[in-house]
Design an enzyme around this catalytic site. Structure first.
Site, mmCIF file in Angstrom:
data_model
loop_
_atom_site.group_PDB
_atom_site.id
_atom_site.type_symbol
_atom_site.label_atom_id
_atom_site.label_comp_id
_atom_site.label_asym_id
_atom_site.label_seq_id
_atom_site.Cartn_x
_atom_site.Cartn_y
_atom_site.Cartn_z
ATOM 1 N N ASP A 106 0.846 -1.226 -0.144
ATOM 2 C CA ASP A 106 -0.132 -0.086 -0.112
ATOM 3 C C ASP A 106 0.741 1.190 -0.109
ATOM 4 O OD1 ASP A 106 -1.999 2.090 0.636
ATOM 5 O OD2 ASP A 106 -3.474 0.572 1.473
ATOM 6 N N ARG A 168 -11.125 -12.589 6.406
ATOM 7 C CA ARG A 168 -9.907 -13.267 5.728
ATOM 8 C C ARG A 168 -10.222 -14.400 5.126
ATOM 9 N NH1 ARG A 168 -5.360 -10.364 8.059
ATOM 10 N NH2 ARG A 168 -5.805 -9.883 10.167
HETATM 11 P P1 XMP Z 1 1.810 -0.565 3.688
HETATM 12 O O1 XMP Z 1 0.938 0.720 3.577
HETATM 13 O O2 XMP Z 1 2.900 -0.654 4.805
HETATM 14 O O3 XMP Z 1 0.640 -1.507 4.000
HETATM 15 O O4 XMP Z 1 2.374 -0.794 2.307
HETATM 16 C C1 XMP Z 1 0.761 -2.893 4.154
HETATM 17 C C2 XMP Z 1 -0.083 -3.639 5.265
HETATM 18 O O5 XMP Z 1 -1.461 -2.609 5.459
HETATM 19 C C3 XMP Z 1 -2.438 -3.621 5.124
HETATM 20 N N1 XMP Z 1 -3.259 -3.215 4.247
HETATM 21 C C4 XMP Z 1 -4.595 -3.460 3.975
HETATM 22 N N2 XMP Z 1 -5.388 -4.534 4.558
HETATM 23 N N3 XMP Z 1 -7.176 -3.805 3.041
HETATM 24 C C5 XMP Z 1 -6.775 -4.652 3.763
HETATM 25 O O6 XMP Z 1 -7.419 -5.528 4.421
HETATM 26 C C6 XMP Z 1 -6.430 -2.892 2.268
HETATM 27 O O7 XMP Z 1 -6.916 -2.363 1.200
HETATM 28 C C7 XMP Z 1 -5.283 -2.830 2.718
HETATM 29 N N4 XMP Z 1 -4.110 -1.872 2.295
HETATM 30 C C8 XMP Z 1 -3.141 -2.150 3.161
HETATM 31 C C9 XMP Z 1 -1.973 -4.918 4.856
HETATM 32 O O8 XMP Z 1 -1.980 -5.628 6.081
HETATM 33 C C10 XMP Z 1 -0.745 -4.819 4.292
HETATM 34 O O9 XMP Z 1 0.206 -5.972 4.565
#
Ligand code: XMP
Ligand code: MG
Length: 178
Positions: A106, A168
């Site tokens: 993300d 999940r």
């Molecule tokens: P970053 O921002 O560190 O995020 O790249 C990584 C972690 O954030 C969670 N994540 C999500 N989980 N739906 C989810 O259920 C989403 O749209 C989402 N975006 C980020 C996820 O755990 C990921 O490993």
């Protein structure tokens, strides 16, 4: 397929079980070709990646190992703010070809903060396999080497990904309704 409600929010069908399974196979075939003759170590990041790891890894035909870790982030006292610590990471990374398995990239913050810890253990190589990426959400420079789907910056759930603990176990991926 119909929309679902989780914690009072509505989610609409986005990526089907079949599409996901096909992509798991496709990624595994690429990795099998790229690592021919090697013995890579896969490191899956819990909790979100457990289904992707299982479905992709079962198509790996190399002499591969897999290990599962959890990343816990807390407010650090350094200037960088948050600090990420890995639980369950052992010493076997040294001189190994390592492939990280993530559910979604993300902002990139989590991996950006964790990768230096891995590099410190001197892997022979380090690649990232992620099922999903949100390129327009990226704040930290982390790029996937193996990618399932590029998606817009909207919240998704299912297939390992949760909304506040739920969702999940859904076999396909849903997107938050606008
Ligand atoms: P970053 O921002 O560190 O995020 O790249 C990584 C972690 O954030 C969670 N994540 C999500 N989980 N739906 C989810 O259920 C989403 O749209 C989402 N975006 C980020 C996820 O755990 C990921 O490993
Ligand atoms: Mg995750």
């Amino acid at each position: 397929m119909e929309s679902i409600v989780v914690h009072g929010k509505t989610f609409v069908p986005y990526i089907s079980d079949e599409e996901i399974q096909a992509k798991c196979f496709e990624i595994a075939v690429k990795i099998n070709n790229d690592y021919k003759g090697e013995k890579p170590l896969f490191i899956a990041i819990l909790n979100g990646s457990f289904l992707f790891a299982a479905d992709m890894f079962r198509h790996i035909d190399l002499e591969a190992e897999i290990s599962f870790i959890k990343l816990v982030s807390y407010k650090g006292t350094t200037s960088t703010g948050n600090v990420v610590t890995a639980i369950g990471l052992d010493e076997r990374v040294k001189d190994r070809h390592v492939i990280i398995i993530e559910d979604i990239l993300d902002t990139g913050r989590t991996l950006y903060q964790f990768l230096p810890e891995l590099y410190n253990q001197n892997p022979k190589s380090l690649k990232i396999a992620t099922l999903l990426t949100k390129p327009t959400a990226r704040l930290f420079d982390v790029q996937p080497d193996y990618l399932g789907f590029e998606i817009p910056d909207k919240f998704v759930l299912g297939y390992g990904l949760d909304y506040d603990g739920l969702g999940r176990n859904i076999p396909s991926i849903y997107q938050l309704e606008e």
